[in-house]
Scaffold this motif. Sequence first.
Motif, short mmCIF file in Angstrom:
data_model
loop_
_atom_site.label_atom_id
_atom_site.label_comp_id
_atom_site.label_asym_id
_atom_site.label_seq_id
_atom_site.Cartn_x
_atom_site.Cartn_y
_atom_site.Cartn_z
N VAL A 110 -50.50 72.02 -81.39
CA VAL A 110 -50.56 71.43 -80.13
C VAL A 110 -49.06 70.99 -79.47
O VAL A 110 -48.77 71.26 -78.29
N ASP A 111 -48.12 70.88 -80.50
CA ASP A 111 -46.69 70.31 -80.03
C ASP A 111 -45.98 71.79 -79.69
O ASP A 111 -44.85 71.54 -79.33
N ALA A 112 -46.43 72.71 -79.85
CA ALA A 112 -45.53 74.23 -79.75
C ALA A 112 -44.97 74.11 -78.15
O ALA A 112 -44.02 74.61 -78.11
N ILE A 113 -45.83 73.48 -77.48
CA ILE A 113 -45.50 73.41 -75.99
C ILE A 113 -44.13 72.67 -75.60
O ILE A 113 -43.39 72.94 -74.86
N ARG A 114 -43.78 71.82 -76.73
CA ARG A 114 -42.47 71.06 -76.49
C ARG A 114 -41.45 71.91 -76.68
O ARG A 114 -40.38 71.43 -75.99
N THR A 115 -41.23 73.21 -77.16
CA THR A 115 -40.18 73.79 -77.35
C THR A 115 -40.05 75.02 -76.06
O THR A 115 -39.14 75.79 -76.12
N ALA A 116 -41.16 74.90 -75.27
CA ALA A 116 -40.91 75.96 -74.13
C ALA A 116 -39.97 75.81 -73.10
O ALA A 116 -39.76 74.39 -72.86
N ALA A 117 -39.43 76.77 -72.50
CA ALA A 117 -38.26 76.32 -71.66
C ALA A 117 -38.88 76.78 -70.19
O ALA A 117 -38.28 76.33 -69.09
N LEU A 118 -40.08 76.99 -70.13
CA LEU A 118 -40.74 77.36 -69.02
C LEU A 118 -42.43 77.11 -69.14
O LEU A 118 -42.97 77.81 -70.09
N VAL A 119 -43.16 76.27 -68.29
CA VAL A 119 -44.49 76.19 -68.44
C VAL A 119 -45.05 76.57 -67.40
O VAL A 119 -45.05 76.09 -66.19
N ILE A 120 -46.15 77.45 -67.19
CA ILE A 120 -46.87 77.90 -66.30
C ILE A 120 -48.43 77.65 -66.53
O ILE A 120 -48.99 77.97 -67.49
N VAL A 121 -49.02 76.62 -65.61
CA VAL A 121 -50.21 76.36 -65.89
C VAL A 121 -51.17 76.70 -64.61
O VAL A 121 -50.83 76.99 -63.52
N PRO A 122 -52.50 76.96 -64.92
CA PRO A 122 -53.51 76.99 -63.82
C PRO A 122 -53.73 75.68 -63.04
O PRO A 122 -53.60 74.42 -63.58
N ALA A 123 -54.25 75.86 -61.97
CA ALA A 123 -54.66 74.64 -60.91
C ALA A 123 -55.51 75.01 -60.00
O ALA A 123 -55.55 76.42 -59.74
N LEU A 124 -56.28 74.27 -59.56
CA LEU A 124 -57.05 74.51 -58.50
C LEU A 124 -56.51 74.01 -57.19
O LEU A 124 -56.83 74.58 -56.07
N ALA A 125 -55.70 72.88 -57.27
CA ALA A 125 -54.80 72.33 -56.24
C ALA A 125 -53.65 71.49 -56.82
O ALA A 125 -53.94 71.02 -57.94
N VAL A 126 -52.73 71.39 -55.94
CA VAL A 126 -51.57 70.37 -56.35
C VAL A 126 -51.23 69.92 -55.15
O VAL A 126 -51.33 70.25 -54.00
N ASP A 127 -51.09 68.48 -55.41
CA ASP A 127 -50.53 67.67 -54.30
C ASP A 127 -49.20 67.78 -53.77
O ASP A 127 -48.23 67.50 -54.62
N ARG A 128 -48.79 68.15 -52.62
CA ARG A 128 -47.39 68.62 -52.26
C ARG A 128 -46.35 67.26 -52.03
O ARG A 128 -45.18 67.52 -52.16
#
Length: 189
Positions: A110-128
């Motif tokens: 689960v901690d492998a994401i800590r070393t990512a230089a870019l993280v792309i995630v799904p979303a239904l919406a984001v508050d601007r």
Amino acid sequence: MDKLNLRRELISARASLAPQQLRSNATRIRETLLDQPWAQMAGLVACYWSTGTEPETHGLVFALWKHGATVILPVLREDDDLDWAVYDGPDTLAPGRRGVMEPVDTRRGVDAIRTAALVIVPALAVDRVSGIRLGRGGGSYDRALSRVGPNVPTVAMLHEGELREDVPAEPHDMTVRFAITPMGLTRLK
């Protein structure tokens, strides 16, 4: 509007998108993201394998991989947290717990994401305004985002109309730094 009703509204709107529009959206989003210097220079990218009417990531994952990035994709654990494994081409995926394609490579934890230089995630919406991301309600990506460093670009992929000013939030909800739609990239915080 509460989260449940907002999710229903957004999922219904996505269901009305024509296949041609979905393809066009995916191309525009992919091109915009790949034009960003921080995406071009990212050595390790955490992304997701899209399903249904989500903004399509298959071409993006393949392009990042072909350009030399190491791409890790989530593997849904029994506790609904996200483990991560390396994508090594389209033939290295298999259906996971909920039918979503996952890499068959060794799990990195689960901690492998800590070393990512870019993280792309799904979303239904984001508050601007706040950058709060609304997902599907399982909390998997909130847990994953809580492990990402403060200076790492975190990007939610959206269709038009999903960057909003009315996304409800709870204390556990995580923010993203960017939202990308077919119309372009928006820096949120």
